[in-house]
Design a protein around this motif. Structure first.
Motif: not given
Length: 578
Positions: A60, A58, A94-95, A130-131, A134, A91, A196-197, A128
């Motif tokens: 995170a 994901f 970082r989101m 990388r997320i 996604t 999580f 998570y998605e 952030q």
């Protein structure tokens, strides 16, 4: 007398990097004490390995942030499964557009938690980035056909199942291990990533609807999609129930009661009964993996305990024709489409807002069914690994080594080789662990644990009257899962085996609702559940079947007295006690 002060057979040490744990959310999946076989074969290290990879997939976390071969995302404390709240908070930090406090509200609701203490590694820019990659991928997805391919693989595994009765004890163990390593592990990893998605798209929906100031809109826009895997058994039991209604012979057999029903059905050569049995066997083939505690090592699945779905069919046959699940799904689809057009009209003057609204609804339509298919695939594959263990349990029971097939669950997976070598030697171990298990089962685990485990001997007993029954006029607050207002008589159902107690139109009040419960929904006027959220399987199925539902009503089965008249408002998440 067993000493419960020591760690349970499969307890794991707490994390110092992520020290806060909670029973929130996980109590729905693992409400009881975890058996040693479940934790060592399915839930603990096997799930942890895939969960860590899912979080890395994901974007995170880095795998290096977790302890190798230790439990960091979950927790096992005196037999009870926990989620690591500290991990969830990181999580959230970082989101993008989230926070540790948001994660607390999401998982804990209004319940208090220890103050979040930032760690130097919590907020790092690369996560952030990388997320966000996604997020972009998720909202660009026009389908998740990969889960359809997984469904075909699960079906092929079921079709290739050998006659387990012909396999040796050692071959049964080898089959379980091969399926868990080769088939189950990758499908579980995808399912955990999907969790998570799918939360991304529901979060986006809440954001685009916020300006309208109507919290019920999100619920109304997330139902009626059709082809939802966990809702399919409800339609199948409905159709079998209609066969019963159409046949005098079948009706008479069901009227005699559930005890001995399967034997009566299978011994009859009356054409309508033969047709029913053929359909019921097809049902068990397709949906036999479902149960009320779907992640355990030896749950009462519909295949191993066919009396459970027969009880649900018995309730289905009593319903009026207009209660057909498929009709409810169509009604909800029409209402969803009507609301969608109303909102698009209101957004017509703002092209950007309308485009975001349309994009979010497309993602909802992709990810809600995919999420349920994801879990269905995982459970169907897991079932193929559990059945060899059930077969072993049955064998050792018949041979006199076990008192019941479930005795096998008191052993760790790594002890199964010794079991096969000398079953008799395991009898005292199993007996002692059952005593230990029962003692822990009487206790109410702490909702939050912050770095230090309270002495288990101080935990309150579940049987203690610590919850006062609700008074007339009292309103219990939960989470609205499917809109609609229904008034009816409460029926407390602690186990799906109690299905015959549920009369048409009564309000089902249950402790939890894995998909193994959901055919009962169509027999209920509404549903009230102790635990759950808008993304729980109970919520998604309720929205497909058009059953007003309120989830996350703490201690509902204790606060509500059986037979009490309730008014359930599934849009606002309230339960009025009359």
């Amino acid at each position: 007398m067993v000493d419960i002060s020591r760690p349970w057979v499969v307890d794991s040490p707490l994390s110092t990097r992520f020290p806060v744990y909670t029973r929130a959310n996980v109590g729905e999946v693992s409400p009881e004490v975890a058996t040693p076989l479940f934790w060592s074969m399915i839930g603990g290290p096997p799930t942890e390995r895939q969960w860590k990879r899912a979080l890395a997939d994901f974007g995170a976390f880095d795998l290096e942030e977790f302890r190798e071969d230790e439990i960091d995302i979950q927790g096992m404390i005196h037999g009870y499964v926990y989620l690591n709240l500290s991990n969830l908070r990181v999580f959230g930090v970082r989101m993008p557009s989230a926070s540790a406090e948001l994660m607390d509200r999401t998982y804990l609701g209004e319940r208090e938690a220890p103050t979040y203490v930032p760690h130097p590694d919590d907020a790092r820019a690369q996560f952030q980035e990388r997320i966000l990659a996604t997020v972009a991928r998720v909202f660009a997805d026009e389908n998740r056909d990969d889960f359809q391919e997984d469904a075909r693989k699960a079906a092929a595994l079921r079709a290739a199942r050998p006659d387990l009765g012909e396999l040796s004890d050692a071959d049964l163990l080898a089959r379980q291990r091969r399926i868990m390593a080769e088939d189950y592990a990758p499908i579980l990893r995808k399912h955990l990533t999907m969790v998570y998605e799918s939360s991304l798209v529901t979060g986006a929906l809440a954001e685009v609807l916020a300006p309208f100031g109507d919290a019920t809109m999100a619920v109304r826009l997330m139902g009626g999609f059709g082809e939802v895997a966990s809702a399919a058994p409800s339609q199948a039991t409905w159709e079998l129930g209609r066969q019963v209604v159409a046949s005098t012979t079948l009706t008479e057999m069901f009227e005699q009661g559930l005890h001995g029903l399967e034997e009566r059905l299978r011994s009859s050569d009356e054409p309508s009964v033969v047709t029913f049995v053929e359909g019921f066997d097809a049902f068990l083939y397709e949906y036999g993996s479902r149960s009320a505690n779907e992640w355990e090592a030896a749950p009462k699945t519909w295949e191993t305990h066919p009396g459970l779905p027969l009880g649900m069919i018995d309730r289905m046959r009593l319903q009026a024709p207009e209660r057909e699940p498929r009709l409810q799904t169509l009604r909800l689809r029409e209402e969803r489409e009507e609301l969608t057009e109303q909102l698009r009209t209101k957004l017509a003057g703002d092209g950007g807002a309308q485009a975001k609204f349309d994009s979010t609804l497309r993602s909802i339509a992709v990810y809600m069914p995919a999420r349920e298919l994801s879990k269905t695939n995982a459970i169907r594959v897991l079932h193929e690994a559990r059945l060899p263990m059930w077969e072993l349990g049955m064998r050792y029971t018949l041979r006199g080594f076990f008192g019941r097939p479930e005795d096998i669950t008191m052993l760790r997976e790594g002890e199964l080789d010794a079991l096969i070598e000398d079953p008799a030697a395991m009898r005292p171990v199993i007996q002692e662990r059952w005593e230990w298990y029962e003692a822990l089962s009487d206790l109410e685990p702490p909702f939050i644990i912050d770095g230090e485990i309270p002495d288990v001997r101080t935990w309150p007993r579940k049987t203690e009257p610590d919850v006062t029954p609700a008074e007339p006029g009292e309103v219990l607050q939960g989470i609205g899962a499917c809109f609609g207002v229904v008034t009816g008589r409460a029926r407390i159902i602690e186990d799906p085996e109690d299905a015959p107690d549920l009369e048409p139109g009564e309000i089902l009040v249950a402790p939890l609702t894995d998909p193994g419960w959901t055919p009962l929904f169509s027999s209920a006027g509404a549903v009230v559940v102790n635990v759950g959220s808008t993304l729980s399987h109970a919520a998604i199925v309720a929205r497909e079947l058009g059953i007003p539902a309120v989830l996350g009503v703490r201690h509902a089965t204790k606060k509500i007295t059986d037979g009490t008249i309730l008014t359930v408002d599934g849009a606002h998440g309230t339960v009025l006690v009359h």
